[in-house]
Design a protein around this motif. Sequence first.
Motif, PDB file in Angstrom:
ATOM      1  N   ARG A   1       0.836  -1.211   0.000  1.00 30.20           N
ATOM      2  CA  ARG A   1       0.000   0.000   0.000  1.00 30.20           C
ATOM      3  C   ARG A   1       0.866   1.254   0.000  1.00 30.20           C
ATOM      4  O   ARG A   1       0.559   2.239  -0.682  1.00 30.20           O
ATOM      5  N   GLU A   2       1.944   1.233   0.758  1.00 31.20           N
ATOM      6  CA  GLU A   2       2.846   2.389   0.776  1.00 31.20           C
ATOM      7  C   GLU A   2       3.503   2.589  -0.585  1.00 31.20           C
ATOM      8  O   GLU A   2       3.583   3.718  -1.086  1.00 31.20           O
ATOM      9  N   ALA A   3       3.954   1.494  -1.220  1.00 31.72           N
ATOM     10  CA  ALA A   3       4.576   1.596  -2.545  1.00 31.72           C
ATOM     11  C   ALA A   3       3.566   2.078  -3.588  1.00 31.72           C
ATOM     12  O   ALA A   3       3.912   2.822  -4.509  1.00 31.72           O
ATOM     13  N   TYR A   4       2.324   1.674  -3.439  1.00 32.65           N
ATOM     14  CA  TYR A   4       1.262   2.164  -4.325  1.00 32.65           C
ATOM     15  C   TYR A   4       1.040   3.662  -4.107  1.00 32.65           C
ATOM     16  O   TYR A   4       0.987   4.448  -5.060  1.00 32.65           O
ATOM     17  N   ASP A   5       0.920   4.053  -2.865  1.00 32.93           N
ATOM     18  CA  ASP A   5       0.639   5.438  -2.513  1.00 32.93           C
ATOM     19  C   ASP A   5       1.740   6.371  -2.997  1.00 32.93           C
ATOM     20  O   ASP A   5       1.477   7.392  -3.638  1.00 32.93           O
ATOM     21  N   LEU A   6       2.984   6.038  -2.721  1.00 34.78           N
ATOM     22  CA  LEU A   6       4.082   6.963  -2.963  1.00 34.78           C
ATOM     23  C   LEU A   6       4.730   6.836  -4.336  1.00 34.78           C
ATOM     24  O   LEU A   6       5.360   7.778  -4.811  1.00 34.78           O
ATOM     25  N   LEU A   7       4.593   5.656  -4.989  1.00 37.41           N
ATOM     26  CA  LEU A   7       5.225   5.460  -6.293  1.00 37.41           C
ATOM     27  C   LEU A   7       4.261   5.035  -7.399  1.00 37.41           C
ATOM     28  O   LEU A   7       4.642   4.965  -8.555  1.00 37.41           O
ATOM     29  N   GLY A   8       3.032   4.709  -7.046  1.00 37.64           N
ATOM     30  CA  GLY A   8       2.068   4.315  -8.058  1.00 37.64           C
ATOM     31  C   GLY A   8       2.214   2.889  -8.542  1.00 37.64           C
ATOM     32  O   GLY A   8       1.711   2.540  -9.612  1.00 37.64           O
ATOM     33  N   LEU A   9       2.881   2.037  -7.782  1.00 33.91           N
ATOM     34  CA  LEU A   9       3.006   0.623  -8.146  1.00 33.91           C
ATOM     35  C   LEU A   9       1.680  -0.080  -7.859  1.00 33.91           C
ATOM     36  O   LEU A   9       1.115   0.073  -6.782  1.00 33.91           O
ATOM     37  N   VAL A  10       1.193  -0.847  -8.832  1.00 33.23           N
ATOM     38  CA  VAL A  10      -0.098  -1.509  -8.706  1.00 33.23           C
ATOM     39  C   VAL A  10       0.135  -3.000  -8.494  1.00 33.23           C
ATOM     40  O   VAL A  10       0.725  -3.676  -9.344  1.00 33.23           O
ATOM     41  N   PHE A  11      -0.312  -3.508  -7.338  1.00 29.28           N
ATOM     42  CA  PHE A  11      -0.098  -4.906  -6.961  1.00 29.28           C
ATOM     43  C   PHE A  11      -1.385  -5.684  -7.209  1.00 29.28           C
ATOM     44  O   PHE A  11      -2.340  -5.612  -6.427  1.00 29.28           O
ATOM     45  N   GLY A  12      -1.407  -6.430  -8.314  1.00 26.49           N
ATOM     46  CA  GLY A  12      -2.584  -7.206  -8.680  1.00 26.49           C
ATOM     47  C   GLY A  12      -2.910  -8.264  -7.639  1.00 26.49           C
ATOM     48  O   GLY A  12      -2.024  -8.955  -7.146  1.00 26.49           O
ATOM     49  N   GLY A  13      -4.186  -8.367  -7.288  1.00 29.03           N
ATOM     50  CA  GLY A  13      -4.631  -9.339  -6.295  1.00 29.03           C
ATOM     51  C   GLY A  13      -4.515  -8.867  -4.862  1.00 29.03           C
ATOM     52  O   GLY A  13      -4.850  -9.613  -3.937  1.00 29.03           O
TER      53      GLY A  13
END
Length: 198
Positions: free
Chosen positions: A140-152
């Motif tokens: 969630r932090e990597a998504y929030d700060l870098l926009g990485l989308v973790f499928g599933g």
Amino acid sequence: MDAAAIHALLVEKLGDAVLAFHEAGPEPYAEVAAAGIADAALFLRDDPRLDFSLLMCLSGLDWDGLDAAGKGKSVAILGYTAEGKPETSDRVATGDLGVVYHLYSYRHRHKFTLHVRVPRARPELPTVSAVWPTAAWHEREAYDLLGLVFGGHPDLRRILLEDGWEGHPLRKDYRMPDQWAGVPLQGQPYSVSTAQPV
């Protein structure tokens, strides 16, 4: 078990999904294709020879400004001008984004590191939260700060910033906003001290 032996077992299990091994330096690591990261995580955790029961850390990275050998080049990070206005630039970020996974085995007392790179234009990879539940927070932090989308991912949403925040502030091409929810933002120089001399 040393890193080279761990890498050999990973290649034996995953084949071409293991892209490279970097043994030099203080922290040897294997590069794994994004599509293979969930399988790699499950194997590294469940194989009794490895038993990586702990995900110590999962970190999102922006490889913009790195050359092909992974050496850093100077990249100006946009901030605020002396007047408190957002800086602008015509520079276009081109480097990949990615994730680094630091693993540890309590039973065997060995460590291993995985790197995954994804294209900046489509930064998607599978979650490993079903293997190591703590990954759900890190992802969630990597998504929030870098926009990485973790499928599933079971609950992929921002964790530090407001839900409506635009952009991802740890990307090297991020442009600071001049307002939030109609409130003007002004950057303040870090070196200015408000303390009065004694």
